[in-house]
Write a protein that holds these residues in place. Structure first.
Motif, PDB file in Angstrom:
ATOM      1  N   PHE B 238       0.806  -1.215   0.000  1.00  0.00           N
ATOM      2  CA  PHE B 238       0.000   0.000   0.000  1.00  0.00           C
ATOM      3  C   PHE B 238       0.840   1.265   0.000  1.00  0.00           C
ATOM      4  CE2 PHE B 238      -3.501  -2.780   1.748  1.00  0.00           C
ATOM      5  CZ  PHE B 238      -4.148  -2.838   0.525  1.00  0.00           C
ATOM      6  N   SER B 239       2.174   1.114   0.034  1.00  0.00           N
ATOM      7  CA  SER B 239       2.983   2.315  -0.153  1.00  0.00           C
ATOM      8  C   SER B 239       3.181   2.553  -1.654  1.00  0.00           C
ATOM      9  CB  SER B 239       4.327   2.174   0.564  1.00  0.00           C
ATOM     10  OG  SER B 239       5.010   1.057   0.065  1.00  0.00           O
ATOM     11  N   ARG B 240       2.728   1.608  -2.488  1.00  0.00           N
ATOM     12  CA  ARG B 240       2.859   1.766  -3.949  1.00  0.00           C
ATOM     13  C   ARG B 240       1.491   2.107  -4.551  1.00  0.00           C
ATOM     14  NH1 ARG B 240       5.794  -3.939  -4.094  1.00  0.00           N
ATOM     15  NH2 ARG B 240       5.837  -3.837  -6.365  1.00  0.00           N
ATOM     16  N   VAL B 241       0.970   3.288  -4.174  1.00  0.00           N
ATOM     17  CA  VAL B 241      -0.393   3.682  -4.544  1.00  0.00           C
ATOM     18  C   VAL B 241      -0.617   3.694  -6.055  1.00  0.00           C
ATOM     19  CG1 VAL B 241      -2.107   5.521  -4.380  1.00  0.00           C
ATOM     20  CG2 VAL B 241      -0.612   5.061  -2.437  1.00  0.00           C
ATOM     21  N   GLU B 242       0.312   4.357  -6.785  1.00  0.00           N
ATOM     22  CA  GLU B 242       0.109   4.510  -8.237  1.00  0.00           C
ATOM     23  C   GLU B 242       0.130   3.152  -8.936  1.00  0.00           C
ATOM     24  OE1 GLU B 242      -0.827   7.363  -9.490  1.00  0.00           O
ATOM     25  OE2 GLU B 242      -0.625   8.201  -7.476  1.00  0.00           O
ATOM     26  N   GLU B 243       1.051   2.292  -8.507  1.00  0.00           N
ATOM     27  CA  GLU B 243       1.173   0.980  -9.142  1.00  0.00           C
ATOM     28  C   GLU B 243      -0.101   0.159  -8.923  1.00  0.00           C
ATOM     29  OE1 GLU B 243       4.760  -0.944  -7.884  1.00  0.00           O
ATOM     30  OE2 GLU B 243       4.387  -2.707  -9.156  1.00  0.00           O
ATOM     31  N   LEU B 244      -0.647   0.217  -7.704  1.00  0.00           N
ATOM     32  CA  LEU B 244      -1.893  -0.504  -7.426  1.00  0.00           C
ATOM     33  C   LEU B 244      -3.010   0.007  -8.318  1.00  0.00           C
ATOM     34  CD1 LEU B 244      -1.867  -0.805  -3.549  1.00  0.00           C
ATOM     35  CD2 LEU B 244      -1.995  -2.696  -5.154  1.00  0.00           C
ATOM     36  N   LYS B 245      -3.074   1.332  -8.484  1.00  0.00           N
ATOM     37  CA  LYS B 245      -4.128   1.906  -9.320  1.00  0.00           C
ATOM     38  C   LYS B 245      -3.996   1.459 -10.760  1.00  0.00           C
ATOM     39  CE  LYS B 245      -5.910   5.666  -6.697  1.00  0.00           C
ATOM     40  NZ  LYS B 245      -5.993   7.101  -6.446  1.00  0.00           N
ATOM     41  N   SER B 246      -2.760   1.279 -11.219  1.00  0.00           N
ATOM     42  CA  SER B 246      -2.557   0.828 -12.601  1.00  0.00           C
ATOM     43  C   SER B 246      -3.072  -0.598 -12.776  1.00  0.00           C
ATOM     44  CB  SER B 246      -1.081   0.921 -12.992  1.00  0.00           C
ATOM     45  OG  SER B 246      -0.355  -0.133 -12.401  1.00  0.00           O
ATOM     46  N   HIS B 247      -3.200  -1.348 -11.687  1.00  0.00           N
ATOM     47  CA  HIS B 247      -3.794  -2.688 -11.760  1.00  0.00           C
ATOM     48  C   HIS B 247      -5.289  -2.647 -11.419  1.00  0.00           C
ATOM     49  CE1 HIS B 247       0.100  -4.368 -12.433  1.00  0.00           C
ATOM     50  NE2 HIS B 247       0.559  -3.964 -11.276  1.00  0.00           N
ATOM     51  N   ARG B 248      -5.913  -1.509 -11.570  1.00  0.00           N
ATOM     52  CA  ARG B 248      -7.346  -1.320 -11.336  1.00  0.00           C
ATOM     53  C   ARG B 248      -7.716  -1.536  -9.876  1.00  0.00           C
ATOM     54  NH1 ARG B 248     -10.727  -1.405 -15.815  1.00  0.00           N
ATOM     55  NH2 ARG B 248     -12.384  -2.251 -14.551  1.00  0.00           N
ATOM     56  N   LEU B 249      -6.759  -1.359  -8.977  1.00  0.00           N
ATOM     57  CA  LEU B 249      -7.077  -1.533  -7.560  1.00  0.00           C
ATOM     58  C   LEU B 249      -7.028  -0.192  -6.865  1.00  0.00           C
ATOM     59  CD1 LEU B 249      -5.096  -4.794  -6.966  1.00  0.00           C
ATOM     60  CD2 LEU B 249      -7.559  -4.518  -7.162  1.00  0.00           C
ATOM     61  N   ASP B 250      -7.121  -0.231  -5.575  1.00  0.00           N
ATOM     62  CA  ASP B 250      -7.275   0.968  -4.787  1.00  0.00           C
ATOM     63  C   ASP B 250      -6.435   0.784  -3.538  1.00  0.00           C
ATOM     64  OD1 ASP B 250      -8.315   3.402  -4.260  1.00  0.00           O
ATOM     65  OD2 ASP B 250     -10.405   2.770  -4.400  1.00  0.00           O
ATOM     66  N   VAL B 251      -6.426   1.771  -2.673  1.00  0.00           N
ATOM     67  CA  VAL B 251      -5.782   1.607  -1.375  1.00  0.00           C
ATOM     68  C   VAL B 251      -6.802   2.015  -0.322  1.00  0.00           C
ATOM     69  CG1 VAL B 251      -3.423   1.950  -2.180  1.00  0.00           C
ATOM     70  CG2 VAL B 251      -4.790   3.910  -1.543  1.00  0.00           C
ATOM     71  N   PRO B 252      -6.582   1.652   0.962  1.00  0.00           N
ATOM     72  CA  PRO B 252      -7.543   2.053   1.993  1.00  0.00           C
ATOM     73  C   PRO B 252      -7.657   3.577   2.054  1.00  0.00           C
ATOM     74  CG  PRO B 252      -6.046   0.385   2.838  1.00  0.00           C
ATOM     75  CD  PRO B 252      -5.522   0.788   1.502  1.00  0.00           C
ATOM     76  N   GLN B 253      -8.824   4.059   2.479  1.00  0.00           N
ATOM     77  CA  GLN B 253      -9.042   5.513   2.523  1.00  0.00           C
ATOM     78  C   GLN B 253      -8.019   6.228   3.402  1.00  0.00           C
ATOM     79  OE1 GLN B 253     -13.197   6.619   3.291  1.00  0.00           O
ATOM     80  NE2 GLN B 253     -13.258   7.181   1.145  1.00  0.00           N
ATOM     81  N   ALA B 254      -7.625   5.587   4.515  1.00  0.00           N
ATOM     82  CA  ALA B 254      -6.642   6.211   5.407  1.00  0.00           C
ATOM     83  C   ALA B 254      -5.334   6.445   4.654  1.00  0.00           C
ATOM     84  CB  ALA B 254      -6.403   5.339   6.635  1.00  0.00           C
ATOM     85  N   THR B 255      -4.944   5.473   3.819  1.00  0.00           N
ATOM     86  CA  THR B 255      -3.713   5.598   3.039  1.00  0.00           C
ATOM     87  C   THR B 255      -3.845   6.735   2.025  1.00  0.00           C
ATOM     88  OG1 THR B 255      -3.537   3.206   3.248  1.00  0.00           O
ATOM     89  CG2 THR B 255      -2.041   4.267   1.705  1.00  0.00           C
ATOM     90  N   LEU B 256      -5.031   6.874   1.420  1.00  0.00           N
ATOM     91  CA  LEU B 256      -5.256   7.944   0.451  1.00  0.00           C
ATOM     92  C   LEU B 256      -5.145   9.315   1.100  1.00  0.00           C
ATOM     93  CD1 LEU B 256      -8.258   6.739  -1.744  1.00  0.00           C
ATOM     94  CD2 LEU B 256      -5.871   7.024  -2.431  1.00  0.00           C
ATOM     95  N   VAL B 257      -5.765   9.466   2.290  1.00  0.00           N
ATOM     96  CA  VAL B 257      -5.700  10.750   2.987  1.00  0.00           C
ATOM     97  C   VAL B 257      -4.239  11.055   3.333  1.00  0.00           C
ATOM     98  CG1 VAL B 257      -6.399  12.049   5.032  1.00  0.00           C
ATOM     99  CG2 VAL B 257      -8.038  10.541   3.899  1.00  0.00           C
ATOM    100  N   ALA B 258      -3.500  10.037   3.827  1.00  0.00           N
ATOM    101  CA  ALA B 258      -2.088  10.220   4.165  1.00  0.00           C
ATOM    102  C   ALA B 258      -1.315  10.704   2.942  1.00  0.00           C
ATOM    103  CB  ALA B 258      -1.500   8.916   4.687  1.00  0.00           C
ATOM    104  N   ASP B 259      -1.631  10.102   1.787  1.00  0.00           N
ATOM    105  CA  ASP B 259      -0.978  10.460   0.546  1.00  0.00           C
ATOM    106  C   ASP B 259      -1.234  11.922   0.181  1.00  0.00           C
ATOM    107  OD1 ASP B 259       0.627   8.790  -1.070  1.00  0.00           O
ATOM    108  OD2 ASP B 259      -0.763   9.151  -2.755  1.00  0.00           O
ATOM    109  N   GLU B 260      -2.515  12.342   0.300  1.00  0.00           N
ATOM    110  CA  GLU B 260      -2.891  13.732  -0.005  1.00  0.00           C
ATOM    111  C   GLU B 260      -2.134  14.700   0.906  1.00  0.00           C
ATOM    112  OE1 GLU B 260      -5.484  15.250  -2.008  1.00  0.00           O
ATOM    113  OE2 GLU B 260      -5.548  13.368  -3.149  1.00  0.00           O
TER     114      GLU B 260
END
Lengths: 281, 291
Positions: B238-260
């Motif tokens: 889950f520290s590889r947010v962009e890579e996960l998204k390229s595989h049509r996946l997502d990360v937990p909302q907490a991870t997204l907020v941390a990223d922002e």
């Protein structure tokens, strides 16, 4: 096309030992062009409510007015109602049955008594507006992925040109990208076509992201009916009925409890990040 | 053989053939493309991947519903290609599917749970002992005389799990067990899976789309086009947010907020998975700024 529900009750198996009151004195007003989310735990009456709206079920008592007409009047044409209010079910497999995707989408308008040319034009238009790939038009629906099946099911309803589109859990079983695509599509249809959208969902995050108004059902009654921010501010009450708020709503509330002056009305990732930044600066 | 994990896949390939009316092969789909997997007994493994990535095909290999076109897969040392091992393999690796309605057959909860053991010839006394234990394990004992039809989605799914637990498998594969459930139902099912893992030492393989359900797994695999394209602990993945998204996946909302927040310049550490971690990180930042 406004819809008004006036003291609507629905009872399953009335007069038997298995009597269940699925809806109790529901009063609702749905205005033209609204984007509404309906949430509630399993058995809260959500599905019964959606089936009343397009006449699949008839209320045990009470009135439903569509466009000012009482749909339970003896001379009301139920067929007209079903053309106006389209319903997309949870499992697309239950809805697709023709030999090709294109024929499947044609089925609705064909049943409306339109001529073949209009039917085909409508089908093309609908398939295009849901972004369905052309090379799959004449393939059987059974080989499609879950996301593509849902697109065909939605197109089949859109081809009937409804004024109100009800989607029952349209993203169950879809991957995150598929979920975003379908909800993005629904949101685009709402903007472009100006139709009323009613989205039944189990995902608080999705509802928070897309809809303008949330109706919370609990034990056959309307528990809350307000904007996402207002509804999710009652997250503790939502939990007592098997629901929850989006993850980020808990986040901002926990920060507030730790003494940070964070605005707790955030319901989406963007809003939460902004609220936290504002509190720290 | 003893050092082999409970589930080991070596270069597993699975091809589906589509045939026309005369039976000629029209198209070949490679659903699994040289998959390697080594799951140790007692682990909690999660498999992520978008629709059609091959997750369910892999799951069906683990209890020999499907067998490899190439390569090999062993369950507790048994080769799934060996037809004589099919029944022992299914006793070792149980499956829980997406829709509880398709898995529940009896009209009373306790009979449904006893159906599996009865089918494999377990003596009646022993069946009832297993039913008692399994219902207790999923906390459904008080519903044992109920009809499954009147239960909520999460409760039904727990009955389905009890039915699998009653077979006393060493390993349970959960194939998107929460996709049809409301938030409470989802929590119930995931909690039950973790309890089985922790308290009974059952190896768990959880296939899911919900990123929040993966954060407590020991190890996560990500599948795409039949291949394993990413693997690691939840924190690594889950520290590889962009890579996960390229595989049509997502990360937990907490991870997204941390990223922002990190993008906006706040010193939030990478690899935040849960709300608790993020709250602590933000409180730390605010404390250090006050000083």
């Amino acid at each position: 096309m406004p819809i008004i529900l006036d003291k609507v009750n629905y009872v399953y198996s009335d007069g038997t030992a298995y009597r269940i009151q699925a809806l109790k004195d529901i009063n609702l007003q749905i205005k033209e062009g609204e984007f509404i989310g309906i949430i509630g735990h399993t058995g809260s009456g959500k599905s019964t409510l959606t089936q009343l709206l397009n006449g699949l079920l008839k209320a045990t008592s009470g009135h439903i007015y569509v466009d000012g007409e009482d749909i339970y009047d003896d001379d009301y044409d139920m067929k007209k109602l079903r053309n106006k209010v389209g319903l997309v079910f949870q499992y697309p497999d239950h809805q697709l049955f023709e030999t090709t995707n294109f024929e499947d989408v044609c089925f609705g308008p064909k049943n409306q008594g339109l001529d073949r040319k209009t039917v085909e034009l409508r089908a093309f238009e609908a398939l295009r507006s849901v972004g369905f790939p052309e090379e799959l038009y004449y393939q059987p629906p059974f080989d499609l992925s879950g996301g593509q099946k849902r697109r065909v099911a939605i197109a089949g309803v859109l081809a009937m040109k409804p004024d109100v589109l009800i989607l029952d859990e349209p993203t169950a079983g879809l991957d995150p990208a598929g979920r975003d695509e379908i909800l993005g599509l629904v949101s685009k249809m709402h903007k472009d076509l100006g139709i009323t959208i009613i989205l039944v969902s189990h995902s608080m995050e999705d509802v928070a992201e897309y809809v303008d108004r949330i109706i919370v059902m609990n034990q056959g009654s309307v528990m809350f009916d307000d904007t996402p921010k207002e509804v999710f501010s009652h997250y503790k009450e939502l939990e007592t009925v098997g629901l929850a708020a989006p993850q980020v709503t808990y986040l901002v509330n926990e920060l507030r409890e730790k003494g940070l002056p964070v605005d707790t009305s955030a319901t989406t990732v963007k809003e939460a990040a902004q609220a936290i930044l504002a509190a720290l600066r | 053989m003893n050092r082999m994990g409970i589930i080991k896949a070596k270069n597993v390939v699975h091809e589906f053939f589509r045939r026309d009316e005369e039976g000629n092969v029209e198209a070949i789909t490679t659903a699994l493309d040289h998959v390697n997997l080594d799951v140790k007994a007692g682990q909690f493994i999660a498999i992520l991947g978008h629709n059609g990535s091959g997750k369910s095909t892999l799951a069906k290999h683990i209890n020999a519903l499907l067998t490899p076109s190439e390569g090999a897969l062993w369950v507790d040392g048994m080769d799934t290609m060996d037809e004589e091992e099919t029944i022992p393999i299914r006793k070792t690796a149980g499956m829980v599917f997406q829709n509880p309605d398709n898995q529940i057959i009896a009209s009373v909860v306790e009979e449904d749970v006893g159906f599996g053991p009865e089918n494999i010839g377990v003596p009646t006394d022993e069946i009832w002992k297993r039913v008692d234990k399994s219902l207790a394990a999923v906390e459904m004992t008080k519903y044992r005389k109920h009809s499954p039809n009147k239960l909520s989605g999460g409760q039904k799914q727990r009955v389905a799990i009890a039915g699998v637990v009653a077979m006393e498998p060493k390993c349970i594969v959960f194939d998107e067990p929460t996709a049809m459930l409301d938030p409470n139902g989802r929590k119930e099912v995931i909690r039950t899976a973790h309890e089985l893992n922790r308290e009974k030492g059952v190896t768990i393989i959880l296939i899911t789309h919900y990123m929040e359900e993966v954060v407590d797994a020991d190890y996560v695999y990500v599948m795409e086009k039949g291949q394993i394209v990413m693997d690691g602990t939840p924190r690594e993945l889950f520290s590889r947010v962009e890579e996960l998204k390229s595989h049509r996946l997502d990360v937990p909302q907490a991870t997204l907020v941390a990223d922002e927040l990190r993008k906006a310049g706040l010193p939030i550490p990478a690899g935040i998975l849960t709300r608790e971690e993020l709250v602590d990180a933000i409180v730390n930042v605010s404390d250090s700024e006050r000083i």
